[in-house]
Design an enzyme around this catalytic site. Structure first.
Site, PDB file in Angstrom:
ATOM      1  N   CYS A  96       0.835  -1.195   0.000  1.00 53.20           N
ATOM      2  CA  CYS A  96       0.000   0.000   0.000  1.00 53.20           C
ATOM      3  C   CYS A  96       0.873   1.250   0.000  1.00 53.20           C
ATOM      4  O   CYS A  96       1.577   1.505  -0.963  1.00 53.20           O
ATOM      5  CB  CYS A  96      -0.972  -0.032   1.182  1.00 53.20           C
ATOM      6  SG  CYS A  96      -2.296   1.187   1.035  1.00 53.20           S
ATOM      7  N   HIS A 231      -3.752  -5.442   0.590  1.00 58.40           N
ATOM      8  CA  HIS A 231      -3.149  -5.786   1.878  1.00 58.40           C
ATOM      9  C   HIS A 231      -3.214  -7.288   2.159  1.00 58.40           C
ATOM     10  O   HIS A 231      -4.164  -7.758   2.802  1.00 58.40           O
ATOM     11  CB  HIS A 231      -3.896  -5.065   3.004  1.00 58.40           C
ATOM     12  CG  HIS A 231      -3.609  -3.600   3.069  1.00 58.40           C
ATOM     13  ND1 HIS A 231      -2.569  -3.077   3.793  1.00 58.40           N
ATOM     14  CD2 HIS A 231      -4.237  -2.543   2.491  1.00 58.40           C
ATOM     15  CE1 HIS A 231      -2.560  -1.757   3.676  1.00 58.40           C
ATOM     16  NE2 HIS A 231      -3.559  -1.401   2.885  1.00 58.40           N
ATOM     17  N   GLU A 233      -1.536  -8.920   4.282  1.00 55.92           N
ATOM     18  CA  GLU A 233      -1.430  -9.168   5.721  1.00 55.92           C
ATOM     19  C   GLU A 233      -2.803  -9.094   6.378  1.00 55.92           C
ATOM     20  O   GLU A 233      -3.002  -9.632   7.468  1.00 55.92           O
ATOM     21  CB  GLU A 233      -0.449  -8.181   6.370  1.00 55.92           C
ATOM     22  CG  GLU A 233      -0.977  -6.785   6.693  1.00 55.92           C
ATOM     23  CD  GLU A 233      -1.128  -5.863   5.483  1.00 55.92           C
ATOM     24  OE1 GLU A 233      -0.909  -6.334   4.336  1.00 55.92           O
ATOM     25  OE2 GLU A 233      -1.477  -4.686   5.660  1.00 55.92           O
TER      26      GLU A 233
END
Lengths: 277, 794
Positions: A96, A231, A233
């Site tokens: 990001c 994202h 994660e």
């Protein structure tokens, strides 16, 4: 077993540092949140680490453009260190805002060869919708990529959370070269229209930002440096998937009972470092 | 005023002032400003602390309430504190703290930022959110903000009438507030996980902007201290950390304690910069873990005057040098430096031996930290500017000198024309119209612009379902990475019920917050609440001729708050009141409807066992938990039909809670069924009643349902279909779990409604009579269009 040391940058408005550190720990890394200024002052050294992660956030409030100030600070203060890091075969990921930073430092898409020249060749600009949004997308990984982060990955669902995520390059030629080099590591796809032409920009919201060729993330020519707007994660665990209560989410084969689809990206880098040592 | 006069006339006070070298028999400008801030309604909550002579003309009751706060809020919580071991810190700190498990505690605070948001929607709202984040950072020795909630009340977005002088159109207020909260929350890296937007004409006069934040901290710091207890001592060095002091935000606390007028100063609104604050937050949490902090609080209302003044109570004294305070621009006089509410500042106490490490850390983070004061034990709030003493006030006088107000309240139930259901109604059209009402319609395009999943913890997001656009009842997060242990955050608000009875309004808000949390499987034995009152001025005066009535509304609301919280064993751990939500004077005066926002946070044993509102699979069995009563007073359908001139009034019975203890048993049963994975679908009934609830569940699942509402309550069809009776939750359960569900719910009122159908139609019948048949795409369209900011009419 060797535990690769991961430097997770924080400070100046980076805000995904906690979860980014956590996911590396889950897959056998030893992650430390390091303030960027610690590297600049010399209190800590980038060369002490095996992996560098530049997490998401709003570094410097994205003033003067997303990732611009952070990118400059890294480009001018850590030039040698970053260059050595890559030439020593160590992986870097930018997620990001971190991807925006890596693009603006010139590490992505980077030059021909393995020696960074810190020249910016692309940009991430305002979404076609003109606004910041948090929504889930489906990603497809390039099976011909040499990127060490995306090995064995096929598709995953994960969120995007950005206002400036439209990947652009100055001309068709540079874009085609990126594609020919298989540096387009990951793209947005429409899971309901799997036969669609991958290069043709998908309608919103399948492409959340109108990126050229549906680019969600790219790697450099070494395959070590990887950046993406979405994202991964944020889907480290299955319970983070919006369809979790519906019981319809894709299964993940793993020793971690609850592992989500995104964790493999971080495991790939950790295992890559272990395999080299 | 009299208390101040007698202070300065006191001989021994004059003597001590002479010795300190300050004008002896009158206050300095610094002292007056300091007292004005500290004693303002905003800071001292004088109405909640007042002695009220309460008369109920309906029952003939006459009674005295000696402090609403102590009687109805604090006492019940302290009683509950004796029964549980997890209430760590209530009321006295910047937020209430509960033990979550052995390792972690959580805290929550909600604030209002109404007046600033009326004058400068963007700036006011942004400082609202970053301000409440600082309350969390200023809790105990510092907690980390991990989740935000936002609840807004605005005038109608399509308002075509008159806009009062100096105020903005509600649509502009909505846009500004939304941007402010978006920037403030997103750039701070704190997810916005739950919220609501409410519309009513009377919020034209003052919009309500409620911002809440949840914080997380380790129970013990590495040095062994308990994190929820501040440990300052005399001699500690007091730092101002973060931003600088400027002209912005002077008189914020005092101006927000008055009604808005066309002369209200927008310079009273602070200007925020979330990145400055984020840097400070990163730095201070490191300082906390290094054991460098003995005391921390935020600079909000009243600036340094309040922050240092409040902390000085611990050691009984402080000495401040205002000349050391770094300024944004030169030329501020000492009193302005003391009371300015410039943003992004924390006040932090550090032991003298730790100052070098503290300053080095600040340097690393490029955060400004300046020693501006020290704690003493002199009993004095001592302020210098260079070598001149500019204020010298006893700490005791500063904090306890404010005299108790004596107020009158008088309850006489308001009269309304009864709501009469129109004959020959087409219920299909009513459903479609209700779904488009701003109070019910989807706010998705606005909410999507908030980051709701940074920190990678949000299990139940604000929108759920196949297309991720169905409404969620509560936010659920698993904040410890790799651990499915969860926290639930929910809200309840029902301002329009105040039109009939503010007591019922309060009960409804609390019940809604609890039900929302139950719908995702909260552990009902570990829930805590925040009461956030926004009221029109309730003090009888020439400009408020109905003050006694408004105060009676407050008394009734708080009595209900106590009754329901005790029944639900729900302690209030923190709260806030904003008591001057009026615009103008005389006949043009606009007063908001008395509004309680009740926010709840609670434990969730495992986020893998939660439920969402979207219907899942064809064949799932739909049940109603709870029952409908004849309660159409002040319902959304009554307001809608009155606006359309299809009925004359909104009067009638407002939803009430006659037996909350029994409801709580059914909440407990349902929550534990959700926790055991038996129930995956649950949605509470609120505005628009059962009809709208079922429609939303079809929308989330993009699937149809066949439902029979016969037997759902001993009341009219209208009440069963559109009534908003409390305590009701619609549940869907797969056929193989149906009997386990029914066994688990034995003792509760549960009615079989029908099945989820592999169709795209919501069909509702009442016995043999067909009532509603609407297809899902029509409902989606109606629900999503009204407030679609990407091209809708807002």
């Amino acid at each position: 077993m060797y535990m690769p040391k991961v430097a997770v940058l924080f400070g100046f408005g980076i805000n995904c540092d906690h979860e980014t550190a956590a996911v590396f720990e889950m897959v056998g890394g030893k992650a430390t949140r390091v303030h960027l200024n610690s590297f600049i002052s010399g209190d800590d050294k980038l060369s002490n680490y095996d992996i560098l992660a530049v997490p998401g956030g709003f570094s410097f409030g994205d003033h003067l453009g997303s990732g611009r100030l952070m990118g400059n600070r890294m480009r001018f203060s850590l030039r040698e260190e970053l260059s050595n890091f890559i030439q020593n075969g160590k992986p870097i990921i930018g997620i990001c805002n971190g991807f925006q930073v890596l693009v603006k430092t010139g590490l992505l898409p980077g030059p021909d060869g393995n020696e960074p020249d810190f020249i910016q060749r692309a940009s991430l600009t305002l979404n076609d919708t003109g606004r910041y949004e948090d929504r889930w997308v489906t990603l497809e990984f390039n099976q011909h990529s040499n990127c060490i982060w995306t090995r064995g990955m096929t598709t995953i669902d994960c969120p995007v959370r950005h206002g400036e995520g439209k990947y652009v390059m100055p001309n068709k030629e540079s874009l085609r070269q990126l594609s020919d080099n298989n540096q387009i590591a990951v793209r947005y796809i429409d899971p309901d229209n799997i036969d669609a032409n991958r290069d043709e920009v998908l309608p919103f919201p399948k492409s959340p930002n109108g990126s050229m060729m549906n680019i969600a993330g790219i790697s450099d020519q070494t395959g070590l440096v990887f950046g993406l707007m979405p994202h991964p994660e944020a889907i480290y665990a299955q319970w983070l998937h919006p369809d979790y209560t519906r019981g319809t989410i894709p299964n993940v084969e793993s020793e971690i009972e609850w592992e989500g689809q995104g964790l493999q990206i971080f495991r790939n880098a950790v295992e890559y470092v272990i395999s080299k040592n | 005023m009299k208390a101040i006069q007698s202070h300065y006339r006191n001989e021994s006070i004059q003597q001590s002032r002479r010795a300190a070298g300050i004008v002896e028999n009158q206050p300095t400008d610094v002292e007056l400003e300091c007292l004005a801030q500290t004693w303002s309604e905003h800071c001292k909550h004088k109405i909640f602390a007042s002695k009220i002579h309460h008369k109920d003309l309906e029952t003939g009751e006459e009674s005295v309430v000696d402090s609403i706060f102590k009687t109805h809020i604090m006492k019940p919580t302290h009683d509950m504190q004796k029964e549980v071991d997890w209430l760590l810190s209530v009321f006295h700190d910047n937020s209430g703290v509960i033990a979550w498990d052995d390792e972690w505690s959580v805290c929550m605070k909600a604030e209002t930022h109404n007046s600033p948001s009326a004058l400068d929607p963007y700036g006011g709202a942004m400082t609202g959110i970053v301000g409440v984040n600082r309350d969390i950072l200023g809790t105990g020795l510092g907690a980390r903000p991990i989740a935000n909630t936002d609840v807004f009340c605005f005038g109608p977005p399509d308002w075509k009438g008159h806009i009062p002088e100096n105020l903005f159109h509600p649509s502009r207020v909505l846009r500004g507030v939304h941007s402010g909260v978006r920037v403030g929350g997103n750039e701070s890296g704190i997810p916005t996980i739950n919220g609501a937007i409410i519309f009513d004409e009377r919020y034209l006069g003052k919009p309500l902007v409620y911002c809440g934040t949840v914080g997380l901290m380790p129970r013990r710091l590495p040095d062994g201290r308990e994190s929820h207890i501040k440990t300052p001592s005399a001699g500690d060095v007091v730092y101002m950390v973060g931003g600088r002091v400027g002209y912005d935000g002077i008189h914020g606390a005092t101006f927000s304690s008055l009604e808005l007028t066309d002369e209200s100063p927008s310079s009273a609104v602070q200007i925020g910069d979330p990145i400055t604050q984020k840097k400070m937050l990163d730095m201070l949490l490191e300082a906390r873990d290094m054991g460098l902090i003995t005391c921390i609080t935020d600079n909000g209302a009243g600036g340094l005057s309040s922050s240092i003044g409040e902390m000085a109570e611990y050691t009984n004294g402080c000495k401040i040098d205002l000349a050391k305070v770094p300024l944004k621009q030169s030329g501020l006089s000492p009193w302005e430096i003391l009371v300015s509410e410039s943003q992004e500042r924390m006040t932090v106490a550090v032991k003298p031996e730790d100052v070098d490490r503290f300053e080095k850390l600040a340097n690393l983070h490029e955060v400004e930290a300046t020693a501006v004061a020290e704690f003493t034990s002199t009993g004095m709030f001592h302020v210098e500017y260079n070598d001149d003493t500019v204020a010298y006030l006893p700490i005791e006088f500063l904090h306890d000198g404010v005299p108790q107000l004596q107020l009158e309240s008088e309850w006489n139930p308001p009269e309304h024309t009864m709501f009469k259901a129109p004959q020959d109604s087409n219920h299909n059209n009513i459903l479609i119209d209700l779904l488009a009402r701003p109070n019910i319609a989807s706010k998705e395009t606005w909410v999507r612009q908030y980051d709701h999943e940074v920190i990678a913890q949000t299990a139940v997001k604000p929108f759920v379902g196949v297309e991720r656009d169905g409404p969620a009842d509560a936010g659920v997060i698993a904040p410890i990475h790799g651990n499915p242990r969860g926290l639930v955050v929910s809200n309840g608000i029902a301002p329009r019920y105040s039109d009939i009875d503010a007591g019922a309004m309060a009960a409804a808000a609390i019940d809604e917050a609890v039900r929302n949390a139950v719908c995702v499987g909260v552990d009902v034995d570990k829930i805590a609440g925040l009461d956030n009152f926004c009221w029109p001025d309730p003090i009888q005066s020439e400009k408020t001729p109905d003050g006694k009535f408004k105060l009676a509304q407050l008394v009734r609301a708080n009595r209900e708050l106590e009754r329901i919280c005790r029944a639900y064993r729900l302690p209030c751990v923190s709260g806030k009141d904003s008591m001057k939500n009026d615009y103008g004077k005389g006949v043009d005066k606009i007063s908001i409807p008395p509004t309680l926002l009740f926010s709840l946070f609670g434990d969730h044993p495992d986020v893998r066992n939660t439920a969402t509102s979207d219907f899942k699979n064809s064949g799932d069995k739909i049940y109603l938990v709870g029952e409908s009563l004849e309660e159409l007073g002040a319902s959304e359908v009554s307001f809608m039909l009155r606006e359309k001139a299809s009925t004359n009034g909104i009067g009638g019975s407002v939803p009430s809670l006659d037996n909350p203890e029994k409801l709580f048993q059914s909440y407990r049963a349902l929550s534990s069924l959700i926790n055991s994975g038996i129930v995956k679908t649950a949605h509470d009934c609120s505005e628009g009643g059962l009809g709208v609830t079922l429609a939303e569940m079809c929308i989330g699942g993009r699937i149809g349902a066949n439902v029979d509402i016969d037997g759902t309550g001993n009341c009219s069809l209208w009440s069963r279909l559109w009534g908003e009776s409390l305590g009701r939750i619609v549940v869907a359960v797969s056929p193989q779990h149906e009997s386990t569900f029914l066994n688990g719910m034995s003792g509760s009122t549960v009615t079989y409604l029908g099945n989820v159908e592999d169709s795209q139609l919501l069909n509702i019948i009442d016995g043999y009579e067909e009532i509603i048949s609407v297809d899902v795409s029509t409902m989606v369209n109606s629900w999503q269009r009204t407030l679609d900011m990407t091209g809708g009419g807002v």
